[in-house]
Scaffold this motif. Sequence first.
Motif, short mmCIF file in Angstrom:
data_model
loop_
_atom_site.label_atom_id
_atom_site.label_comp_id
_atom_site.label_asym_id
_atom_site.label_seq_id
_atom_site.Cartn_x
_atom_site.Cartn_y
_atom_site.Cartn_z
N LEU A 84 -128.55 86.15 8.70
CA LEU A 84 -126.72 84.89 9.00
C LEU A 84 -125.88 85.35 10.11
N ALA A 85 -126.09 86.48 10.38
CA ALA A 85 -125.40 87.57 11.07
C ALA A 85 -125.70 86.82 12.54
N ARG A 86 -127.35 86.81 13.03
CA ARG A 86 -127.75 86.35 14.35
C ARG A 86 -127.45 84.43 14.84
N ARG A 87 -127.15 83.92 13.55
CA ARG A 87 -126.55 82.45 13.53
C ARG A 87 -125.45 82.41 13.67
N GLN A 88 -124.71 83.28 13.14
CA GLN A 88 -122.94 83.06 13.49
C GLN A 88 -122.58 83.51 14.99
N SER A 89 -124.19 83.98 15.94
CA SER A 89 -123.11 83.72 17.07
C SER A 89 -123.95 82.79 18.28
N GLN A 90 -123.88 81.67 17.66
CA GLN A 90 -124.94 80.34 17.72
C GLN A 90 -123.69 79.44 17.65
N SER A 91 -123.69 78.07 17.85
CA SER A 91 -123.02 76.97 16.44
C SER A 91 -124.81 76.24 16.04
N GLY A 92 -123.64 75.61 14.22
CA GLY A 92 -124.84 75.23 14.22
C GLY A 92 -126.14 74.20 14.43
N ILE A 93 -125.33 73.80 14.34
CA ILE A 93 -126.25 72.80 15.54
C ILE A 93 -127.27 73.09 16.81
N ALA A 94 -127.15 74.03 17.33
CA ALA A 94 -128.20 74.67 17.97
C ALA A 94 -128.74 75.43 17.24
N GLU A 95 -128.94 76.04 16.45
CA GLU A 95 -129.63 76.86 15.36
C GLU A 95 -130.51 75.91 15.02
N LYS A 96 -129.69 74.36 13.96
CA LYS A 96 -130.55 73.58 13.95
C LYS A 96 -131.66 73.14 14.34
N ALA A 97 -131.62 72.90 15.77
CA ALA A 97 -132.36 71.99 16.65
C ALA A 97 -133.39 73.21 16.80
N ALA A 98 -133.08 74.22 17.06
CA ALA A 98 -134.34 75.93 17.11
C ALA A 98 -135.14 75.87 15.73
N ARG A 99 -134.77 75.55 14.92
CA ARG A 99 -135.87 75.44 14.43
C ARG A 99 -137.39 74.60 14.23
#
Length: 101
Positions: free
Chosen positions: A86-101
């Motif tokens: 969760l902390a790792r994901r907090q450092s990026q936008s939700g849209i960018a995090e979803k695109a990286a999956r």
Amino acid sequence: MTLNDLYDTILARKSADPDSSWTAQLLAKGPEKCAEKFGEEAIEAIIEAVRDDKPALTSEAADVLYHLLVMLAARDVPLNDVLAELARRQSQSGIAEKAAR
């Protein structure tokens, strides 16, 4: 009580007598049963959210969190690993995090 406290209690119950603890009983049934219970509680929370019953949703949300932690413990996934993710994901936008999956 924090999630860490609850998780520690759940871990302590892994070695408890199943006759003395609901958590121990659930863990003794195996990871699949723990996952099933988590799913049941998640569905109940969804129902209460749709109904807009805040007290019932609050209660079901507590059940969801508890059963999530039991499921993690059943599969030996440390809560701190989830919190680190969760902390790792907090450092990026939700849209960018979803695109990286």
